[in-house]
Write a protein that holds these residues in place. Structure first.
Motif, short mmCIF file in Angstrom:
data_model
loop_
_atom_site.label_atom_id
_atom_site.label_comp_id
_atom_site.label_asym_id
_atom_site.label_seq_id
_atom_site.Cartn_x
_atom_site.Cartn_y
_atom_site.Cartn_z
N VAL A 109 -1.68 9.65 4.70
CA VAL A 109 -2.85 8.79 5.09
C VAL A 109 -3.79 8.05 4.01
CG1 VAL A 109 -4.81 8.65 6.54
CG2 VAL A 109 -2.91 9.79 7.31
N LEU A 110 -4.07 9.00 3.26
CA LEU A 110 -4.83 8.59 2.01
C LEU A 110 -4.27 7.78 1.04
CD1 LEU A 110 -7.16 11.75 1.52
CD2 LEU A 110 -7.88 9.54 2.71
N GLY A 111 -2.85 8.27 0.66
CA GLY A 111 -1.94 7.30 -0.38
C GLY A 111 -1.95 6.20 0.33
N LEU A 112 -1.39 6.10 1.58
CA LEU A 112 -1.15 4.70 2.20
C LEU A 112 -2.32 3.74 2.15
CD1 LEU A 112 0.90 2.72 3.76
CD2 LEU A 112 0.15 3.82 5.82
N ALA A 113 -3.49 4.39 2.36
CA ALA A 113 -4.71 3.58 2.41
C ALA A 113 -5.06 3.10 1.22
CB ALA A 113 -6.05 4.50 2.94
N LEU A 114 -4.73 3.72 0.07
CA LEU A 114 -4.90 3.46 -1.40
C LEU A 114 -4.07 2.26 -1.72
CD1 LEU A 114 -5.99 6.88 -3.04
CD2 LEU A 114 -7.58 4.62 -2.57
N ALA A 115 -2.90 2.41 -1.21
CA ALA A 115 -1.77 1.57 -1.44
C ALA A 115 -1.89 0.37 -0.98
CB ALA A 115 -0.42 2.11 -0.96
N VAL A 116 -2.60 0.26 0.19
CA VAL A 116 -2.95 -0.97 0.99
C VAL A 116 -4.06 -1.70 0.19
CG1 VAL A 116 -3.76 -2.14 3.10
CG2 VAL A 116 -2.08 -0.38 3.15
N PHE A 117 -4.97 -0.81 -0.29
CA PHE A 117 -6.17 -1.33 -0.84
C PHE A 117 -5.80 -2.02 -2.09
CE2 PHE A 117 -9.54 -0.52 -4.19
CZ PHE A 117 -10.64 -1.33 -3.60
N PHE A 118 -4.87 -1.34 -3.04
CA PHE A 118 -4.49 -1.91 -4.22
C PHE A 118 -3.67 -3.18 -4.17
CE2 PHE A 118 -5.96 2.37 -5.98
CZ PHE A 118 -7.09 1.90 -6.83
N SER A 119 -2.93 -3.25 -2.97
CA SER A 119 -2.05 -4.29 -2.93
C SER A 119 -2.74 -5.75 -2.90
CB SER A 119 -1.24 -4.28 -1.63
OG SER A 119 -2.00 -4.26 -0.44
N VAL A 131 -6.18 5.56 -13.40
CA VAL A 131 -7.01 6.86 -13.49
C VAL A 131 -6.62 7.69 -12.34
CG1 VAL A 131 -9.22 7.56 -13.01
CG2 VAL A 131 -8.98 5.71 -14.72
N LEU A 132 -6.25 7.06 -11.09
CA LEU A 132 -6.04 8.07 -10.05
C LEU A 132 -4.80 8.72 -10.02
CD1 LEU A 132 -7.08 5.41 -7.15
CD2 LEU A 132 -8.34 7.29 -7.84
N LEU A 133 -3.78 8.35 -11.17
CA LEU A 133 -2.54 9.22 -11.34
C LEU A 133 -3.10 10.41 -12.08
CD1 LEU A 133 0.01 6.18 -12.42
CD2 LEU A 133 -0.12 7.93 -10.47
N ILE A 194 -2.10 12.79 -3.54
CA ILE A 194 -2.33 11.63 -3.03
C ILE A 194 -1.75 10.67 -4.07
CG2 ILE A 194 -4.37 9.95 -3.15
CD1 ILE A 194 -5.95 12.02 -1.56
N PRO A 195 -1.91 10.78 -5.47
CA PRO A 195 -1.11 9.61 -6.29
C PRO A 195 0.25 9.35 -6.18
CG PRO A 195 -2.59 11.21 -7.55
CD PRO A 195 -2.56 11.92 -6.22
N PHE A 196 0.73 10.43 -5.88
CA PHE A 196 2.58 10.33 -5.70
C PHE A 196 2.68 9.18 -4.48
CE2 PHE A 196 6.30 11.69 -3.47
CZ PHE A 196 7.35 11.34 -4.31
N ASN A 197 2.13 9.57 -3.40
CA ASN A 197 2.31 8.76 -2.32
C ASN A 197 1.61 7.36 -2.59
OD1 ASN A 197 2.79 10.84 0.61
ND2 ASN A 197 1.85 11.65 -1.05
N MET A 198 0.56 7.26 -3.13
CA MET A 198 -0.01 5.99 -3.43
C MET A 198 0.97 5.01 -4.30
SD MET A 198 -3.33 4.96 -5.56
CE MET A 198 -2.53 5.37 -7.07
#
Length: 319
Positions: A109-119, A131-133, A194-198
């Motif tokens: 959930v958090l990884g997907l939220a960050l992925a959508v945010f950074f898209s 940095v998040l990695l 989280i970073p891996f999922n993101m």
């Protein structure tokens, strides 16, 4: 006068087939096997043999003496009965399932939220993603030791911050209470994963054509409807890979829990991974430790097969 009669091999269509075709075909097949052979040998040597050896060990009386004498007599199902009769096994199995699915849910959930945010590209987005990695790049034992300091009941930064913000009136025993310790371990593992999922989900989002979003906007679809009806269906193959890999890496976690809680307090964070370690290297009962290891392999295989079967239509259609 001698007459030479020549015969030609004809294909089913009636056309002559060159005599060199079977030889070239065999050569191509041999070449393919030459490319596959190193990987196959590697899998057999480093995965197949240990797995078969572990299965055999679960039916043997394997003790430290075995390393000196080489004698490991078969004892039937004694090891399996000993593990299943152990009340700690059922408790560890439950903790493993809670820890695994709690971690997967939080990470995804958090990884997907960050992925959508950074898209949605913005200034310094690449730097922030880098940095998040960092939590993913730090060794898990190091992360566990750092978080053990942060979650300390008396001197931990997290309790100090919560009390300063008046979110809690007293220090929370994150790692010393049987009711909270497993949740704390899940929290730390979510932070690590989280970073891996993101990264994986972010890559999947980049493969979705922008034209589809423009068409959805023209049709009047809102952000939530676009995400639910467009983004998630097109992202399902990537989600499948993320969840399977996440499950495989989470269900067998050992070093994080050993460094964070050691399986305590009162066995409240004991999982199948820590139980295997305890049986094999603390109690030196390698047979029963092998049994728990086989259960871990079986759980992972069942999850992978069920999830792949549930999503095979997506792979078959190339979506």
């Amino acid at each position: 006068m001698t007459t030479t009669v020549t015969t030609s091999v004809t294909a089913p269509t009636g056309r002559p087939r060159p005599a060199g075709v079977p030889r070239e075909r065999r050569r191509a097949t041999l070449l393919r096997w030459c490319f596959v052979a190193p990987a196959a040998l590697y899998m057999l040597a480093f995965f197949g043999y240990p797995l078969v050896r572990n299965i055999l060990m679960s039916f043997q009386h394997y003790s430290p003496r075995t390393y000196f004498t080489g004698e490991a007599p078969f004892n039937g199902l004694d090891n399996w009965r000993g593990v299943f009769d152990n009340p700690l096994f059922a408790q560890s199995l439950w903790h493993t399932l809670v820890f695994t699915f709690g971690s997967l849910l939080g990470q995804f959930v958090l990884g997907l939220a960050l992925a959508v945010f950074f898209s949605r590209r913005f200034r310094l987005s690449g730097f922030v993603r880098a940095v998040l990695l960092l939590p993913w790049l730090v060794p898990m034992v190091v992360s566990a030791v750092v978080w053990r300091k942060l979650l300390d009941q008396e001197t931990g930064v997290l309790n100090t911050l919560l009390m300063d913000l008046h979110l809690t009136s007293s220090a929370i025993p994150w790692l010393s209470s049987p009711n909270v310790a497993l949740f704390a371990a899940i929290l730390v593992n979510v932070w690590i994963g989280i970073p891996f999922n993101m990264v994986i989900l972010y890559g999947g989002l980049q493969e979705i054509p922008r034209d589809l979003y423009e068409a959805a906007a023209l049709d009047g679809a809102g952000a939530w409807r676009t995400f639910r009806s467009l983004t998630l269906p097109l992202l399902r193959p990537v989600v499948t890979v993320v969840l399977i890999l996440g499950f495989m890496s989470t269900v067998k976690i050992l070093d994080l829990i050993l460094a964070l809680t050691g399986g305590g307090p009162a066995d409240s964070t004991q999982t199948l991974g820590t139980l295997t370690y305890q049986l094999s290297f603390q109690q030196l009962d390698f047979g029963q430790g092998a049994v728990v290891g086989n259960v871990l392999v079986l759980v992972s295989a069942v999850f992978a097969v069920l999830y792949l079967r549930a999503n095979r239509s997506d792979f078959g259609q190339g979506k």
